[in-house]
Design an enzyme around this catalytic site. Structure first.
Site, short mmCIF file in Angstrom:
data_model
loop_
_atom_site.label_atom_id
_atom_site.label_comp_id
_atom_site.label_asym_id
_atom_site.label_seq_id
_atom_site.Cartn_x
_atom_site.Cartn_y
_atom_site.Cartn_z
CG MET A 25 71.55 43.00 -0.36
SD MET A 25 71.74 41.96 1.23
CE MET A 25 71.76 40.35 0.46
CB ALA A 26 75.81 47.97 -2.57
CB CYS A 108 70.47 53.65 -2.90
SG CYS A 108 72.05 53.74 -2.02
CE LYS A 147 65.29 46.25 -3.53
NZ LYS A 147 66.07 46.78 -2.38
N GLY A 209 62.02 43.30 2.36
CA GLY A 209 62.16 43.79 3.86
C GLY A 209 61.64 42.72 4.71
NE ARG A 233 68.57 43.61 6.23
CZ ARG A 233 67.58 44.40 7.32
NH1 ARG A 233 68.46 44.91 8.07
NH2 ARG A 233 66.42 44.33 7.07
C1 LIG Z 1 74.62 45.53 2.48
C2 LIG Z 1 73.18 45.94 1.83
C3 LIG Z 1 73.30 46.56 0.44
C4 LIG Z 1 72.20 46.82 -0.36
N1 LIG Z 1 72.54 47.12 -1.53
C5 LIG Z 1 71.35 47.53 -2.18
C6 LIG Z 1 71.42 47.84 -3.78
O1 LIG Z 1 72.52 47.70 -4.07
N2 LIG Z 1 70.15 47.91 -4.35
C7 LIG Z 1 68.90 48.03 -3.73
O2 LIG Z 1 68.04 48.23 -4.45
N3 LIG Z 1 69.09 47.50 -2.65
C8 LIG Z 1 69.97 47.37 -1.91
N4 LIG Z 1 69.80 47.16 -0.34
C9 LIG Z 1 68.46 46.79 -0.03
C10 LIG Z 1 68.08 45.30 -0.06
O3 LIG Z 1 67.98 44.62 -1.41
C11 LIG Z 1 66.73 45.15 0.71
O4 LIG Z 1 65.73 45.60 -0.04
C12 LIG Z 1 66.67 45.47 2.04
O5 LIG Z 1 67.89 44.89 2.79
C13 LIG Z 1 65.55 44.79 3.00
O6 LIG Z 1 65.56 43.42 2.94
P1 LIG Z 1 65.90 42.51 3.80
O7 LIG Z 1 65.35 42.79 5.29
O8 LIG Z 1 65.59 40.86 3.55
O9 LIG Z 1 67.44 42.74 4.10
C14 LIG Z 1 70.88 46.54 0.32
C15 LIG Z 1 70.90 46.19 1.55
C16 LIG Z 1 71.97 45.86 2.27
C17 LIG Z 1 71.61 45.28 3.62
#
Ligand SMILES: Cc1cc2nc3c(=O)[nH]c(=O)nc-3n(C[C@H](O)[C@H](O)[C@H](O)COP(=O)(O)O)c2cc1C
Length: 352
Positions: A25-26, A108, A147, A209, A233
């Site tokens: 997560m960035a 992204c 990814k 997700g 998250r």
């Molecule tokens: C703040 C934020 C930053 C993210 N940055 C990236 C990233 O740098 N690379 C990536 O592949 N996914 C990124 N994601 C996506 C997450 O890795 C993940 O696939 C997505 O949040 C869904 O999963 P969750 O429901 O468990 O959050 C980011 C998500 C969030 C919320």
């Protein structure tokens, strides 16, 4: 047969000790976050996406540089970009710095990234996506994973066409976040697509997700056949969520434990990003840790305006004085070790 979340699995030749992966997560997945994720049961942690463009020209949006340590292993480092040879060069650097897996971002949805031809937009240019994977896989000995989102447009099934091609091009694992790029984070992740992708490829698929509980994690393993689940998250300011998912009988953290973890996180982040950058970076984490009904609401409002990290520490320790001793124990147990600093900028953009 039901798969056990706490059992090891192989990503090509890399053994991952549990079926729980901490999401990249960035703006979140700094080293402190990854180290913490490991302590709480993640079998694999992943850096946020690092920009390959930064290899050739400065990126003012940079938050800092990627820092890796042996305690994070196995560690995936995620790179994004659109030029196969630049991506290959970045992958070599990532491997040399000690990453166990190079992960490529085709997910992204953020405009600043997609307009450069990187991230989710590559799902619409599968030839280039395959060239990138082939170039990266040809450049390193460690496995390469990808990814991705389901596609760019709502309802898209592009991941099912592109996924198998990426495997042929050299990907040893695929992570699917089955939302479209257009959806950003709205709606829900349609893991029926994850099950379809599992059927189409002979490499491990990681489901990302909406994994918010042990029940959801177990259901995804059972119903989609994925090799592992990824948590994003739900773990923000809440490493106990990882423990809850991996262990059948989790204990809720006490207020002292919450504050001790937050303070350790703050100290490690300050070391990683420097005091000044960490001060701004950490603000969102105060709400995540101190919210969730754990502390009174005004506390977060109070700490975000304090001028220094020392002042924040002092203020939240007043709410949970027992945290000081716990913090000392944590610091003694998890002393920071050998670090490698990589000349790849951490992006300050949102992720995928
Ligand atoms: C703040 C934020 C930053 C993210 N940055 C990236 C990233 O740098 N690379 C990536 O592949 N996914 C990124 N994601 C996506 C997450 O890795 C993940 O696939 C997505 O949040 C869904 O999963 P969750 O429901 O468990 O959050 C980011 C998500 C969030 C919320």
């Amino acid at each position: 047969m039901s798969r056990d979340l706490a059992e090891p699995w192989l990503l090509r030749d890399v053994e991952i000790p549990t079926r729980l992966v901490l999401a990249p997560m960035a703006g979140v997945s700094v080293q402190a976050f990854r180290r913490q994720g490991k302590r709480f049961g993640a079998g694999l942690v992943c850096s946020e996406m690092v920009s390959c463009a930064g290899l050739h020209h400065g990126n003012e949006k940079t938050l800092g540089y990627l820092r890796l340590s042996s305690e994070e292993k196995p560690l995936a480092v995620q790179i994004f970009g659109s030029d196969p040879s630049v991506m290959a060069e970045a992958a070599r650097m990532v491997e040399a710095a000690g990453a166990d897996i190079v992960d490529i971002n085709f997910g992204c949805p953020v405009r600043k990234v997609t307009k450069t031809g990187a991230g989710a937009t590559l799902l619409e240019d599968p030839d280039r996506a395959c060239r990138i994977v082939a170039a990266v896989a040809g450049a390193v000995d460690v496995p390469v994973s990808v990814k991705m989102r389901r596609g760019v447009e709502n309802g898209s099934r592009t991941c099912l066409e592109v996924g198998p091609r990426l495997v042929t091009a050299g990907a040893s694992a695929l992570t699917l976040h089955p939302r479209s790029a257009k959806q950003m984070y709205t709606g829900f992740a349609d893991h029926a697509l994850t099950a379809e992708l599992v059927e189409l490829v002979d490499v491990p698929v990681i489901a990302s997700g909406d994994v918010v509980s042990r029940a959801v994690a177990q259901r995804l393993l059972d119903e989609t056949g994925c090799a592992a689940v990824m948590v994003g998250r739900a773990a923000q300011g809440n490493p106990w969520k990882l423990r809850e998912i991996i262990e059948a009988d989790p204990a809720e953290p006490t207020r002292d434990e919450v504050v001790a973890e937050l303070l350790l996180f703050m100290r490690e982040t300050a070391r990683e990003l420097g005091e000044h950058r960490a001060h701004g970076f950490l603000k969102k984490f105060y709400g995540w840790y101190l919210g969730q009904g754990r502390f009174h609401r005004q506390l977060k409002q109070e700490v975000v305006v304090l001028p220094t990290l020392a002042a924040v520490e002092e203020r939240i320790l007043r709410e949970a004085p027992g945290a000081a001793a716990l913090l000392e124990e944590l610091e003694a147990e998890h002393a920071l070790g050998d670090d490698t600093l990589l000349e790849l900028p951490i992006s300050a953009y949102g992720g995928g």
